[in-house]
Enzyme design. Structure first.
Site, short mmCIF file in Angstrom:
data_model
loop_
_atom_site.label_atom_id
_atom_site.label_comp_id
_atom_site.label_asym_id
_atom_site.label_seq_id
_atom_site.Cartn_x
_atom_site.Cartn_y
_atom_site.Cartn_z
N LEU A 71 57.00 -37.10 51.62
CA LEU A 71 58.30 -37.14 52.26
C LEU A 71 58.87 -35.73 52.23
O LEU A 71 58.68 -35.00 51.25
CB LEU A 71 59.27 -38.09 51.53
CG LEU A 71 58.99 -39.59 51.61
CD1 LEU A 71 60.01 -40.36 50.77
CD2 LEU A 71 59.00 -40.09 53.04
N ASP A 72 59.57 -35.34 53.28
CA ASP A 72 60.22 -34.04 53.28
C ASP A 72 61.21 -33.95 52.13
O ASP A 72 61.78 -34.96 51.69
CB ASP A 72 60.97 -33.81 54.60
CG ASP A 72 60.03 -33.64 55.78
OD1 ASP A 72 58.82 -33.47 55.56
OD2 ASP A 72 60.52 -33.68 56.92
N ARG A 73 61.43 -32.75 51.66
CA ARG A 73 62.33 -32.53 50.52
C ARG A 73 63.69 -33.21 50.66
O ARG A 73 64.16 -33.86 49.71
CB ARG A 73 62.50 -31.02 50.30
CG ARG A 73 63.46 -30.69 49.16
CD ARG A 73 63.47 -29.21 48.84
NE ARG A 73 64.38 -28.92 47.73
CZ ARG A 73 64.21 -27.96 46.85
NH1 ARG A 73 63.16 -27.19 46.94
NH2 ARG A 73 65.06 -27.78 45.88
N VAL A 75 64.53 -35.85 52.22
CA VAL A 75 64.43 -37.29 52.51
C VAL A 75 64.23 -38.09 51.23
O VAL A 75 63.48 -37.68 50.34
CB VAL A 75 63.26 -37.55 53.49
CG1 VAL A 75 63.15 -39.03 53.81
CG2 VAL A 75 63.44 -36.73 54.76
N ARG A 174 61.81 -36.04 62.72
CA ARG A 174 62.89 -35.10 63.00
C ARG A 174 62.66 -34.37 64.32
O ARG A 174 63.58 -34.21 65.14
CB ARG A 174 63.02 -34.11 61.85
CG ARG A 174 63.31 -34.80 60.51
CD ARG A 174 63.00 -33.91 59.31
NE ARG A 174 63.87 -32.75 59.24
CZ ARG A 174 63.76 -31.80 58.31
NH1 ARG A 174 62.80 -31.88 57.38
NH2 ARG A 174 64.60 -30.77 58.29
#
Length: 244
Positions: A71-73, A75, A174
């Site tokens: 997961l992106d930071r 998120v 995104r």
């Protein structure tokens, strides 16, 4: 499928545990923590989980923790980790064979052109700037990205979307939603013109489903976003029903 939303570990954990046994650890990832060590040197989730398991179970030596998906930071939400190399290998195979499902909730500016649809793009990542752009199919280094979206509701100029992620590309949700002029609320990287500094990105890993690597039982880990703005524009019960 079996929905598992709570679990029991050995002692008290600093993380919200959704599921845990000898093979797996499912947690709610806190926002703004990198999953792996990065250039910032900030504490990363993988290292913190190893420390947590070591403390809770009084384990000597090193603790194994396998990263299955990312997961992106910024998120938060449901994530599954492997506690053995065997489980990691089998879960990785589930990812490759598309037997690991991921459902997200997100709040975007505006409203997509249709109530539901599929977005198919070719994405190219620039490793130096850590940014991703939509490029023409066939572009060297480009990777196909596919997601399905459903509009769950609209309010105050925003829309709540359910995202079924069919490929796992970097920054995929995104970038693809920004590409249809519906940038994510709070996304400073791909929607800066419509977002304000300091806003938390409204993207949440709501469900991770997979066959247990040992028992083969179908498991779903479910996590709902915090009931703060803009999530609070829609009832939490509606969000829960939508992701199942």
């Amino acid at each position: 499928m079996t929905a598992i939303v709570t679990g029991a570990g050995g002692g008290s954990s600093r993380f919200e545990i959704l599921y845990e046994d000898n093979h797996l650890l499912g947690i709610v990832k806190p926002v703004n923590i990198p999953v792996q060590e990065d250039a910032t040197g900030d504490p990363d989730l993988l290292s913190l989980l190893k420390e947590d398991v070591k403390e809770r179970f009084n384990k000597p030596g090193n603790v194994y923790m396998g990263l299955v998906h990312r997961l992106d930071r910024p998120v938060g939400g449901a994530m599954i980790f492997a506690k053995t190399s065997k489980a990691a290998s089998r879960l990785s195979e589930s990812v490759r064979s598309h037997n690991l499902s991921k459902v997200y909730l997100t709040v975007v500016h505006g409203k997509p052109p249709a109530a539901q649809g599929r977005l198919v793009n070719t994405l190219l990542k620039d490793a130096k700037s850590n940014t991703v752009t939509i490029v023409r199919a066939g572009t060297p280094g480009g990777k196909e990205a596919i997601l399905d979206y459903t509009v769950l509701g609209s309010a105050e100029g925003y829309s709540l979307l359910k995202i079924d992620l069919l490929t796992g590309r970097s920054h995929q949700i995104r970038v693809q939603l920004s590409g249809i002029r519906c940038p994510l609320y709070g996304d400073q990287k791909y929607g800066a013109a419509v977002n304000k500094p300091g806003q938390q990105i409204a993207l949440w890993s709501a469900l991770v489903g997979f066959p247990h690597p040992v028992t083969k039982e179908e498991i779903e880990l479910i996590s709902l976003p915090p009931q703060t703005h803009p999530w609070s524009l829609w009832p939490q019960q509606m969000q829960k029903q939508a992701i199942r």
